[in-house]
Design a protein around this motif. Structure first.
Motif, PDB file in Angstrom:
ATOM      1  N   TYR A 131      62.664  21.695 133.814  1.00  0.00           N
ATOM      2  CA  TYR A 131      61.740  22.308 132.520  1.00  0.00           C
ATOM      3  C   TYR A 131      61.225  23.158 133.438  1.00  0.00           C
ATOM      4  N   LEU A 132      61.658  24.424 134.327  1.00  0.00           N
ATOM      5  CA  LEU A 132      60.619  25.169 135.411  1.00  0.00           C
ATOM      6  C   LEU A 132      59.646  25.909 134.750  1.00  0.00           C
ATOM      7  N   LEU A 133      58.130  25.806 134.551  1.00  0.00           N
ATOM      8  CA  LEU A 133      57.390  26.607 134.151  1.00  0.00           C
ATOM      9  C   LEU A 133      57.244  27.167 135.960  1.00  0.00           C
ATOM     10  N   ILE A 134      56.717  28.346 135.260  1.00  0.00           N
ATOM     11  CA  ILE A 134      56.146  29.327 136.565  1.00  0.00           C
ATOM     12  C   ILE A 134      54.679  29.938 136.076  1.00  0.00           C
ATOM     13  N   ASP A 135      53.714  29.161 136.077  1.00  0.00           N
ATOM     14  CA  ASP A 135      52.916  29.535 135.603  1.00  0.00           C
ATOM     15  C   ASP A 135      51.659  30.302 136.224  1.00  0.00           C
ATOM     16  N   ARG A 136      51.087  31.654 135.594  1.00  0.00           N
ATOM     17  CA  ARG A 136      50.943  32.732 136.153  1.00  0.00           C
ATOM     18  C   ARG A 136      49.253  33.087 136.448  1.00  0.00           C
ATOM     19  N   ASP A 137      48.686  31.769 135.129  1.00  0.00           N
ATOM     20  CA  ASP A 137      47.730  31.864 135.427  1.00  0.00           C
ATOM     21  C   ASP A 137      46.329  30.468 136.590  1.00  0.00           C
ATOM     22  N   GLU A 195      48.696  29.891 139.170  1.00  0.00           N
ATOM     23  CA  GLU A 195      49.483  30.039 140.217  1.00  0.00           C
ATOM     24  C   GLU A 195      50.363  28.964 140.944  1.00  0.00           C
ATOM     25  N   GLU A 196      50.932  28.010 139.663  1.00  0.00           N
ATOM     26  CA  GLU A 196      51.118  27.470 139.831  1.00  0.00           C
ATOM     27  C   GLU A 196      52.735  26.315 139.700  1.00  0.00           C
ATOM     28  N   LEU A 197      53.731  26.164 140.405  1.00  0.00           N
ATOM     29  CA  LEU A 197      54.513  25.606 139.607  1.00  0.00           C
ATOM     30  C   LEU A 197      55.027  24.562 139.107  1.00  0.00           C
ATOM     31  N   ALA A 198      54.999  24.269 137.538  1.00  0.00           N
ATOM     32  CA  ALA A 198      55.037  22.577 136.742  1.00  0.00           C
ATOM     33  C   ALA A 198      56.676  22.453 137.013  1.00  0.00           C
ATOM     34  N   VAL A 199      56.972  21.328 137.642  1.00  0.00           N
ATOM     35  CA  VAL A 199      58.404  20.999 137.492  1.00  0.00           C
ATOM     36  C   VAL A 199      58.480  19.580 136.616  1.00  0.00           C
ATOM     37  N   TYR A 200      59.420  19.331 135.167  1.00  0.00           N
ATOM     38  CA  TYR A 200      59.041  18.348 134.835  1.00  0.00           C
ATOM     39  C   TYR A 200      60.811  17.663 134.203  1.00  0.00           C
ATOM     40  N   SER A 201      60.490  16.706 134.896  1.00  0.00           N
ATOM     41  CA  SER A 201      62.448  15.903 134.977  1.00  0.00           C
ATOM     42  C   SER A 201      62.166  14.540 134.721  1.00  0.00           C
ATOM     43  N   ASP A 202      63.140  13.906 135.036  1.00  0.00           N
ATOM     44  CA  ASP A 202      63.527  12.204 134.350  1.00  0.00           C
ATOM     45  C   ASP A 202      62.911  13.004 132.934  1.00  0.00           C
ATOM     46  N   LEU A 203      64.348  13.019 132.388  1.00  0.00           N
ATOM     47  CA  LEU A 203      64.282  13.497 131.252  1.00  0.00           C
ATOM     48  C   LEU A 203      64.843  11.448 130.332  1.00  0.00           C
ATOM     49  N   LYS A 248      60.592  21.599 145.962  1.00  0.00           N
ATOM     50  CA  LYS A 248      62.455  20.801 145.711  1.00  0.00           C
ATOM     51  C   LYS A 248      62.311  20.454 143.999  1.00  0.00           C
ATOM     52  N   LEU A 249      63.427  21.120 143.082  1.00  0.00           N
ATOM     53  CA  LEU A 249      63.896  20.905 141.936  1.00  0.00           C
ATOM     54  C   LEU A 249      65.236  20.287 141.961  1.00  0.00           C
ATOM     55  N   PRO A 250      64.698  18.611 141.588  1.00  0.00           N
ATOM     56  CA  PRO A 250      65.316  17.654 141.129  1.00  0.00           C
ATOM     57  C   PRO A 250      66.410  18.374 140.908  1.00  0.00           C
ATOM     58  N   HIS A 251      67.833  16.580 140.670  1.00  0.00           N
ATOM     59  CA  HIS A 251      69.174  16.780 140.385  1.00  0.00           C
ATOM     60  C   HIS A 251      68.950  17.158 138.670  1.00  0.00           C
ATOM     61  N   PRO A 252      70.051  18.000 138.228  1.00  0.00           N
ATOM     62  CA  PRO A 252      71.250  17.699 138.365  1.00  0.00           C
ATOM     63  C   PRO A 252      70.769  20.217 139.391  1.00  0.00           C
ATOM     64  N   VAL A 253      69.958  20.445 139.301  1.00  0.00           N
ATOM     65  CA  VAL A 253      69.927  21.395 140.074  1.00  0.00           C
ATOM     66  C   VAL A 253      70.083  21.602 141.451  1.00  0.00           C
TER      67      VAL A 253
END
Length: 194
Positions: free
Chosen positions: A141-147, A149-157, A175-180
């Motif tokens: 899950y990629l959240l581009i947070d405009r408030d 000014e960060e990218l939050a990358v959620y992984s390791d499900l 670097k977006l993790p596998h499988p992306v």
């Protein structure tokens, strides 16, 4: 990160009733069914659209066998039979061919949300949608947070929960993790800030 509990509240309506309401809505309104509640997805502004297009170009350049589908309806079958329309759903080309309005999220590699400037974005994008995408088995899950000014990358499900969250300021190499498996140069995002 916590997963929501089905005992926190009752759904406003059944999933079937929601789908009927959503089908009857005018094209200018986008409904979602998040955590058992009907949500009106805010209209996007120009910067929101530019951020989506920036990411679309990045995905096409690095992974041409994938497509970033805008506003693809996903049946994120959680406690309430939720229905979400992420800003982007990254999946193989032709992945959604033959599926209906609310597609099975199986095979979606990443869900994308770009925050809106409204009071509900914290609960909706940072909590409920994150939890829904995890419960649906979407690996990233990629959240581009405009408030912020960060990218939050959620992984390791694991067990329907993202166990990893990394934060990256605009301008960082992400670097977006596998499988992306895509590396984003995010300097351009600075052009789309208020």
């Amino acid at each position: 990160m916590t997963v929501r509990s089905p005992s926190t509240h009752r759904a406003q309506m059944s999933t079937e009733d929601f789908e009927q309401v959503a089908r009857a809505a005018p094209e200018t309104v986008t409904f979602e069914f998040i955590n058992g509640r009907v949500e009106v997805k805010p209209a996007t502004d120009g910067d929101h659209g530019e951020i989506f297009m920036w990411l679309l170009r990045q995905c096409l350049r690095h992974r041409p066998e994938l497509a970033l589908y805008p506003k693809q309806g996903l049946a994120v079958e959680t406690f309430y039979g939720d229905r979400a329309r992420p800003d982007g759903a990254l999946a193989p080309v032709d992945h959604f061919a033959g599926q209906g309005e609310w597609s099975d999220p199986t095979g979606v590699l990443m869900a994308l949300e770009v925050t809106s400037y409204d009071y509900e974005t914290n609960l909706r994008d940072r909590v409920e949608k994150r939890d829904g995408y995890a419960a649906a088995g979407i690996p990233v899950y990629l959240l581009i947070d405009r408030d912020t000014e960060e990218l939050a990358v959620y992984s390791d499900l694991r067990g329907g929960v993202y166990e990893s969250r990394t934060l990256h300021p605009y301008g960082a190499t992400v670097k977006l993790p596998h499988p992306v498996s895509i590396t984003l140069e995010t300097e351009k995002l600075k052009d789309y800030t208020r």
